[in-house]
Structures are given as C-alpha cells and as structure tokens.
Motif scaffolding. Structure first.
Motif, PDB file in Angstrom:
ATOM      1  N   ASN A 128       0.926  -1.302  -0.094  1.00  0.00           N
ATOM      2  CA  ASN A 128      -0.068   0.020  -0.252  1.00  0.00           C
ATOM      3  C   ASN A 128       0.745   1.256   0.069  1.00  0.00           C
ATOM      4  O   ASN A 128       0.332   2.168   0.503  1.00  0.00           O
ATOM      5  CB  ASN A 128      -0.829  -0.108   1.154  1.00  0.00           C
ATOM      6  CG  ASN A 128      -2.013  -1.068   1.235  1.00  0.00           C
ATOM      7  OD1 ASN A 128      -2.571  -1.459  -0.064  1.00  0.00           O
ATOM      8  ND2 ASN A 128      -2.215  -1.527   2.248  1.00  0.00           N
ATOM      9  N   ALA A 129       1.923   1.240  -0.466  1.00  0.00           N
ATOM     10  CA  ALA A 129       2.962   2.339  -0.594  1.00  0.00           C
ATOM     11  C   ALA A 129       3.395   2.531  -1.821  1.00  0.00           C
ATOM     12  O   ALA A 129       4.776   2.962  -2.110  1.00  0.00           O
ATOM     13  CB  ALA A 129       4.058   2.516   0.612  1.00  0.00           C
ATOM     14  N   SER A 130       2.754   2.099  -3.093  1.00  0.00           N
ATOM     15  CA  SER A 130       3.214   2.339  -4.429  1.00  0.00           C
ATOM     16  C   SER A 130       3.755   3.881  -4.718  1.00  0.00           C
ATOM     17  O   SER A 130       4.595   4.026  -5.412  1.00  0.00           O
ATOM     18  CB  SER A 130       2.221   1.771  -5.445  1.00  0.00           C
ATOM     19  OG  SER A 130       1.058   2.589  -5.431  1.00  0.00           O
ATOM     20  N   TRP A 131       3.199   4.688  -3.846  1.00  0.00           N
ATOM     21  CA  TRP A 131       3.584   6.163  -4.236  1.00  0.00           C
ATOM     22  C   TRP A 131       4.839   6.634  -3.646  1.00  0.00           C
ATOM     23  O   TRP A 131       5.427   7.692  -4.252  1.00  0.00           O
ATOM     24  CB  TRP A 131       2.674   7.216  -3.435  1.00  0.00           C
ATOM     25  CG  TRP A 131       2.817   6.824  -1.784  1.00  0.00           C
ATOM     26  CD1 TRP A 131       1.899   5.688  -1.180  1.00  0.00           C
ATOM     27  CD2 TRP A 131       3.735   7.119  -0.949  1.00  0.00           C
ATOM     28  NE1 TRP A 131       2.178   5.909   0.179  1.00  0.00           N
ATOM     29  CE2 TRP A 131       3.406   6.558   0.295  1.00  0.00           C
ATOM     30  CE3 TRP A 131       4.696   8.000  -0.797  1.00  0.00           C
ATOM     31  CZ2 TRP A 131       4.118   6.991   1.515  1.00  0.00           C
ATOM     32  CZ3 TRP A 131       5.451   7.937   0.362  1.00  0.00           C
ATOM     33  CH2 TRP A 131       5.094   7.540   1.567  1.00  0.00           C
ATOM     34  N   LEU A 132       5.747   5.377  -3.293  1.00  0.00           N
ATOM     35  CA  LEU A 132       7.170   5.709  -2.945  1.00  0.00           C
ATOM     36  C   LEU A 132       7.865   5.302  -4.131  1.00  0.00           C
ATOM     37  O   LEU A 132       9.270   5.724  -4.261  1.00  0.00           O
ATOM     38  CB  LEU A 132       7.606   4.564  -1.896  1.00  0.00           C
ATOM     39  CG  LEU A 132       7.155   4.929  -0.452  1.00  0.00           C
ATOM     40  CD1 LEU A 132       7.360   3.659   0.550  1.00  0.00           C
ATOM     41  CD2 LEU A 132       7.722   6.308  -0.075  1.00  0.00           C
ATOM     42  N   ASN A 133       7.339   4.769  -5.283  1.00  0.00           N
ATOM     43  CA  ASN A 133       8.148   4.470  -6.611  1.00  0.00           C
ATOM     44  C   ASN A 133       7.872   5.942  -7.134  1.00  0.00           C
ATOM     45  O   ASN A 133       7.130   6.529  -7.629  1.00  0.00           O
ATOM     46  CB  ASN A 133       7.055   3.589  -7.337  1.00  0.00           C
ATOM     47  CG  ASN A 133       7.979   3.024  -8.620  1.00  0.00           C
ATOM     48  OD1 ASN A 133       9.066   3.614  -9.075  1.00  0.00           O
ATOM     49  ND2 ASN A 133       7.592   1.960  -9.107  1.00  0.00           N
ATOM     50  N   ARG A 134       9.278   6.242  -7.653  1.00  0.00           N
ATOM     51  CA  ARG A 134       9.544   7.526  -8.084  1.00  0.00           C
ATOM     52  C   ARG A 134       8.898   7.839  -9.655  1.00  0.00           C
ATOM     53  O   ARG A 134       8.634   9.195 -10.135  1.00  0.00           O
ATOM     54  CB  ARG A 134      10.897   8.022  -8.310  1.00  0.00           C
ATOM     55  CG  ARG A 134      11.465   8.158  -6.812  1.00  0.00           C
ATOM     56  CD  ARG A 134      12.471   9.351  -6.733  1.00  0.00           C
ATOM     57  NE  ARG A 134      12.976   9.713  -5.558  1.00  0.00           N
ATOM     58  CZ  ARG A 134      13.981  10.086  -5.319  1.00  0.00           C
ATOM     59  NH1 ARG A 134      14.889  10.299  -6.180  1.00  0.00           N
ATOM     60  NH2 ARG A 134      14.214  10.552  -4.021  1.00  0.00           N
ATOM     61  N   ILE A 135       8.348   6.853 -10.253  1.00  0.00           N
ATOM     62  CA  ILE A 135       8.168   6.998 -11.675  1.00  0.00           C
ATOM     63  C   ILE A 135       6.424   7.519 -11.389  1.00  0.00           C
ATOM     64  O   ILE A 135       6.026   8.173 -12.382  1.00  0.00           O
ATOM     65  CB  ILE A 135       8.050   5.700 -12.212  1.00  0.00           C
ATOM     66  CG1 ILE A 135       7.730   5.965 -13.798  1.00  0.00           C
ATOM     67  CG2 ILE A 135       7.000   4.634 -11.896  1.00  0.00           C
ATOM     68  CD1 ILE A 135       8.309   4.921 -14.887  1.00  0.00           C
ATOM     69  N   GLU A 136       5.802   7.254 -10.272  1.00  0.00           N
ATOM     70  CA  GLU A 136       4.421   7.801 -10.210  1.00  0.00           C
ATOM     71  C   GLU A 136       4.271   9.291 -10.400  1.00  0.00           C
ATOM     72  O   GLU A 136       3.167   9.576 -11.240  1.00  0.00           O
ATOM     73  CB  GLU A 136       4.013   7.483  -8.680  1.00  0.00           C
ATOM     74  CG  GLU A 136       3.776   6.200  -8.231  1.00  0.00           C
ATOM     75  CD  GLU A 136       2.875   5.193  -8.962  1.00  0.00           C
ATOM     76  OE1 GLU A 136       1.892   5.916  -9.412  1.00  0.00           O
ATOM     77  OE2 GLU A 136       2.743   4.025  -8.989  1.00  0.00           O
ATOM     78  N   CYS A 137       5.216  10.135 -10.306  1.00  0.00           N
ATOM     79  CA  CYS A 137       4.808  11.551 -10.618  1.00  0.00           C
ATOM     80  C   CYS A 137       4.991  11.826 -12.085  1.00  0.00           C
ATOM     81  O   CYS A 137       4.601  12.842 -12.413  1.00  0.00           O
ATOM     82  CB  CYS A 137       5.812  12.329  -9.758  1.00  0.00           C
ATOM     83  SG  CYS A 137       7.709  12.268 -10.042  1.00  0.00           S
ATOM     84  N   HIS A 138       5.468  10.875 -13.065  1.00  0.00           N
ATOM     85  CA  HIS A 138       5.528  11.214 -14.153  1.00  0.00           C
ATOM     86  C   HIS A 138       4.509  10.807 -14.974  1.00  0.00           C
ATOM     87  O   HIS A 138       4.146  11.051 -16.352  1.00  0.00           O
ATOM     88  CB  HIS A 138       6.798  10.341 -14.908  1.00  0.00           C
ATOM     89  CG  HIS A 138       8.111  10.948 -14.216  1.00  0.00           C
ATOM     90  ND1 HIS A 138       8.656  11.904 -14.802  1.00  0.00           N
ATOM     91  CD2 HIS A 138       8.935  10.444 -13.106  1.00  0.00           C
ATOM     92  CE1 HIS A 138      10.038  12.149 -14.046  1.00  0.00           C
ATOM     93  NE2 HIS A 138      10.131  11.323 -13.017  1.00  0.00           N
ATOM     94  N   PHE A 139       3.554  10.351 -14.373  1.00  0.00           N
ATOM     95  CA  PHE A 139       2.214   9.818 -15.002  1.00  0.00           C
ATOM     96  C   PHE A 139       1.143  11.027 -15.052  1.00  0.00           C
ATOM     97  O   PHE A 139       0.199  11.109 -16.068  1.00  0.00           O
ATOM     98  CB  PHE A 139       1.682   8.543 -14.288  1.00  0.00           C
ATOM     99  CG  PHE A 139       2.250   7.239 -14.534  1.00  0.00           C
ATOM    100  CD1 PHE A 139       2.991   7.012 -15.465  1.00  0.00           C
ATOM    101  CD2 PHE A 139       2.302   6.299 -13.441  1.00  0.00           C
ATOM    102  CE1 PHE A 139       3.642   6.129 -15.602  1.00  0.00           C
ATOM    103  CE2 PHE A 139       3.013   5.239 -13.472  1.00  0.00           C
ATOM    104  CZ  PHE A 139       3.790   5.048 -14.627  1.00  0.00           C
ATOM    105  N   GLY A 140       1.330  11.938 -14.199  1.00  0.00           N
ATOM    106  CA  GLY A 140       0.603  13.415 -14.209  1.00  0.00           C
ATOM    107  C   GLY A 140       0.529  13.966 -15.576  1.00  0.00           C
ATOM    108  O   GLY A 140      -0.099  14.317 -16.384  1.00  0.00           O
TER     109      GLY A 140
END
Length: 188
Positions: A128-140
C-alpha cells in the motif's frame, strides 16, 4: 527505498517501473482555445470496440530518462518482455536495481528467476505504498500532455503520441511546465 534513491549503488543503476492504464480509445476532456462559433466537441457516448492497452513505463534515475512500451495485458509475461527490452539497453556487467510495487505479476516466480539470471535486483515498495515509486509523478504529465483534450482513433495513434511525448520529455526534462505537473504528485 530511501537508501536506493539518496545513495544509489556504485555497481549499477536504479530504475523505477510501473504500469499506467488501462488506456482506452475514447475522447478525453481537456482545456484549450476553441473556435467561438463551432468548437470541437467530445461525443457524449463512445463504444470500447478497440479494447484496452496497458503502458509499462520505466524511469532511469541516473539519466532521468523515461522508457515505455504498450501491451495488451499486464501479465507476468508482459513484464518479462519489458524487462528484457530494458536489460538490452545497459551493459550486462551493470547491475539493475528495479523498483516495483507489490502487484502479483511483479512477484511471479519466472520474473524473479529471470532477474536473478540477468544481474537484476528486484526491490519492492512496502504494501500500500506504491507512491514511494518515483515513476508515479511522471504519469501526471503524461496524462496532461498526451491524453487531455484528445480523441485518438486507434491504439497505434495513441502509442505514437506517447512515444512522441517521451522523446520530447527526455529532451526537455527541466522545462518548467513538466516540472510543475510532476510536482503535483508527491513521491518519496
């Protein structure tokens, strides 16, 4: 996780991977300047006759470079295909530290065996912490610059638009409008 990001290993590089989607062929709402009398309008309804696709995406933290590949599904075989494509980009002696979330295909036995045989270390984010993956901010930014205000006619057209965006983004990664969109999504 923090150790990998702030003190990357000297013997390799850290690469963050995740999936984006499902991607459908449908009109996406957006903002823009339109003709006053007859603006382009999105249809009120659409049919999903094209199915969906899933985007496998990777962020090389050393080069701040994005890579992506479209697939019809998100099975372990699709992840393996993407990992093999990534592995060919780097010399075999360079160890790859892959950051993934806990999605079951990421933990599949065949994926782990292949990674062990190919000088790859899989690192999983906490549950439940996939937000720790730095690629997440590139999907926006991907959503904003590729999907917003679009009405692609086929998956090939959408895939081409994504690849065009990735080439543009990799050349302009310090552009203010990209950074502003990235900063809207908080990651570790």
């Amino acid at each position: 996780m923090e150790q990998l990001y702030h003190h990357p290993p000297q013997d390799g590089r850290v690469i963050c991977i995740d999936e984006f989607g499902p991607l459908s062929i449908q009109p996406y709402a957006g903002k823009g300047w339109y003709k006053q009398k007859k603006p382009d309008r999105l249809p009120a309804t659409y049919t999903r006759k094209h199915g969906v696709r899933h985007l496998f995406a990777a962020l090389d933290l050393k080069e701040d470079k994005l890579y992506a590949h479209n697939r019809e599904s998100k099975k372990h075989q699709d992840l393996l295909y993407f990992l093999k494509v990534l592995r060919r980009r780097y010399h075999r002696s360079e160890r790859l530290y892959i950051v993934l979330d806990n999605f079951s295909p990421h933990r599949h036995k065949k994926v782990k065996e292949w990674a062990d045989e190919n000088n790859i270390e899989l690192t999983f984010t906490p549950t439940n912490a996939s937000w720790l993956n730095r690629i997440e901010c590139h999907f926006g930014p991907l959503r904003k610059f590729v999907l917003e205000g679009s009405d692609y006619k086929s998956h090939n057209e959408l895939a081409q638009a994504i690849q065009n965006y990735l080439r543009w983004r990799n050349k302009n990664k310090r552009l203010e409008k990209i950074l502003r969109e990235q900063n809207k999504i908080k990651v570790a």
